[in-house]
Design an enzyme around this catalytic site. Sequence first.
Site, PDB file in Angstrom:
ATOM      1  N   CYS A  96       0.801  -1.231   0.000  1.00 48.25           N
ATOM      2  CA  CYS A  96       0.000   0.000   0.000  1.00 48.25           C
ATOM      3  C   CYS A  96       0.837   1.285   0.000  1.00 48.25           C
ATOM      4  O   CYS A  96       1.345   1.667  -1.052  1.00 48.25           O
ATOM      5  CB  CYS A  96      -0.978  -0.049   1.172  1.00 48.25           C
ATOM      6  SG  CYS A  96      -2.412   1.010   0.911  1.00 48.25           S
ATOM      7  N   ARG A 130     -12.589   6.105  -0.661  1.00 48.59           N
ATOM      8  CA  ARG A 130     -11.566   5.108  -0.315  1.00 48.59           C
ATOM      9  C   ARG A 130     -11.990   3.741  -0.806  1.00 48.59           C
ATOM     10  O   ARG A 130     -13.185   3.434  -0.864  1.00 48.59           O
ATOM     11  CB  ARG A 130     -11.360   5.048   1.207  1.00 48.59           C
ATOM     12  CG  ARG A 130     -10.736   6.294   1.788  1.00 48.59           C
ATOM     13  CD  ARG A 130     -10.329   6.060   3.229  1.00 48.59           C
ATOM     14  NE  ARG A 130      -9.132   5.251   3.347  1.00 48.59           N
ATOM     15  CZ  ARG A 130      -7.890   5.725   3.229  1.00 48.59           C
ATOM     16  NH1 ARG A 130      -7.676   6.999   3.000  1.00 48.59           N
ATOM     17  NH2 ARG A 130      -6.862   4.917   3.359  1.00 48.59           N
ATOM     18  N   HIS A 195      -3.201  -5.781   2.579  1.00 47.78           N
ATOM     19  CA  HIS A 195      -2.927  -5.887   4.018  1.00 47.78           C
ATOM     20  C   HIS A 195      -3.471  -7.240   4.448  1.00 47.78           C
ATOM     21  O   HIS A 195      -4.003  -7.996   3.653  1.00 47.78           O
ATOM     22  CB  HIS A 195      -3.654  -4.781   4.773  1.00 47.78           C
ATOM     23  CG  HIS A 195      -3.170  -3.402   4.457  1.00 47.78           C
ATOM     24  ND1 HIS A 195      -1.940  -2.934   4.853  1.00 47.78           N
ATOM     25  CD2 HIS A 195      -3.766  -2.384   3.796  1.00 47.78           C
ATOM     26  CE1 HIS A 195      -1.811  -1.670   4.452  1.00 47.78           C
ATOM     27  NE2 HIS A 195      -2.893  -1.316   3.796  1.00 47.78           N
TER      28      HIS A 195
END
Length: 249
Positions: A96, A130, A195
């Site tokens: 990320c 997002r 993640h």
Amino acid sequence: MTDTRVLDIVSLYPKEMNIYGDTGNVKTIELRARLMGYKPRIHQYNVGDTWPEHVDMILGGGGQDKGQAIISDDFFTRAQQIRTLAEEGVPMLVICGLYQLFGEYFETREGKRLPGIHVLGVHTVGQDTRMIGNLVEHSEQCGPIVGYENHSGQTVLHDDGTQPWATVDDEGTGNNGTDHTEGARKFNVIGTYMHGSVLPKNPQLADFLIKKAAEHRYGTFAPQMSDEQKAQLDTLDALAGAAFDVAAH
Ligand code: GLN
């Protein structure tokens, strides 16, 4: 006597770039490499630290835009070293926020552009919406992979030498939510939005990185495992399989 089983692993900016459990990636590499009979040495590298003499693998996590800005100047002092290691085939996994900074640039939603070190031919622009949620993907190298994404940046690949790391399944948005790509790979450098932590859940990816690290250092990958070590690895794989089933269904 020289020690022939050491692997030097850099954990890149763990103070600033380490969210959603990305430290689990370092712990997974350390444990699995040890169970394979290697001697992993973890070097935590933060802003201002001394760069280790040997590097066989680099692991870097995600961070907020603020964390990315804090490491930016120091990161540039290491750019040439990291580029050279990448060309030598050193495996790297960057998640990320650091994936974005391994590209050409990351432009925040406010229009502030943070230059990247351009190991990967990608660039990223922050959006108001997002991209958050579980992510299931398939990579040519490692098959199905599960994890979790949370980013504002939309990433686009822009050079032929950089390949998408994976294709997003139905669930998840990946690089940009439109072209179904996720992450990027050049040499043995993998950038991804996964993640999770991604490595405990996807041990095949951890083992790929360990293999490449051993080959970088010693020319071959030669695990040495007792029955007990093998059984422990099997247990870890079974737990990962269970986590995978939950995430993928
Ligand atoms: N600041 C970046 C973004 O939101 C990185 C976030 C992250 O590392 N999870 O796109």
